[in-house]
Enzyme design. Sequence first.
Site, short mmCIF file in Angstrom:
data_model
loop_
_atom_site.label_atom_id
_atom_site.label_comp_id
_atom_site.label_asym_id
_atom_site.label_seq_id
_atom_site.Cartn_x
_atom_site.Cartn_y
_atom_site.Cartn_z
N HIS A 63 33.19 12.43 14.70
CA HIS A 63 32.32 13.50 14.18
C HIS A 63 32.22 13.51 12.65
CE1 HIS A 63 32.14 16.38 17.92
NE2 HIS A 63 31.58 15.18 18.13
N GLU B 45 24.13 17.85 23.61
CA GLU B 45 25.52 18.01 24.06
C GLU B 45 26.37 18.62 22.96
OE1 GLU B 45 29.77 16.41 24.63
OE2 GLU B 45 28.36 16.30 22.95
N GLU B 46 26.15 18.16 21.75
CA GLU B 46 26.99 18.62 20.64
C GLU B 46 26.79 20.10 20.32
OE1 GLU B 46 29.26 16.83 19.80
OE2 GLU B 46 28.73 14.72 19.69
#
Length: 278
Positions: free
Chosen positions: A207, A84-85
């Site tokens: 993050h 996803e990242e």
Amino acid sequence: NAYIEVNNYLETRKIVDVIGTIYGSQEPDHPILIGNHRDAWTFGGADPSSGTAAMMEIGYALGDLKKDGWRPGRTLVLCSWDAEEYGLLGSVEYVEMNAKRLFKDAIAYLNVDIAVQGFQHFRAASSPLLIPLIYNATKMVRSPNDGSITVYDEWLNYSSSKLPIVPGLGSGSDYTAFLQNIGIPSSDTRYTYFYKNVTYPSYPVYHSIHDTYYWMKNFVDGNFTHHRAVSQVWSKMALILATTPVIPFGVVEYGEKLKELFTGLNNSYFKQLAQENI
């Protein structure tokens, strides 16, 4: 002047989506999908592991029900997305590979990326069709902060309107391809902090190397009761959609949102639209 040295590994790696399915007994061709990505930029204490843990608990609970012979009326699909990242790769590839079937048959996609990023109140964003579903599910779960009230009551206390505010979805997580590519009603839910007078866009360790289990355990959700609340709301949303004979879509809310968006568009771009005879 500043000197920055960046060292990256450029590699090609295989990504893997993990999909679990419990087929419905009445409408097996009409799935409700719930999903979370399991890859992280660093340690991922909140993003995404809080959501991953919540979905795993739902999987355990559904598995126990299935062992006892239970089946939902409509099919339930649990989706663990990879990469996803790196651009929502796992979920986008899945949607593109199954676009025709999903467009025709899927009921909804229920996403939890970060289950817990704060402990003050619940937060949701969704398609208008799912707003009543979210309200109903949160009314069925006790607040992890005050057991005398529901998640809905607590959420409403932090709202500036008569009902809890549920904004629309844009992009940024795995609901994107479901909603923006093929128009499947979608939602994203979590526990968060009170946003008033907060200038940073997400939770403080987002993050970063500090997004760890230690941070979650010691500063956010020590007893993991907020994780449990999100799991309960999430699973109740899925089960309501999977077991209610008439799908409880908010058609009134959908119409109201269309009217609101039309009015906003007209107010902002009336002259430009008129010039083009629109």
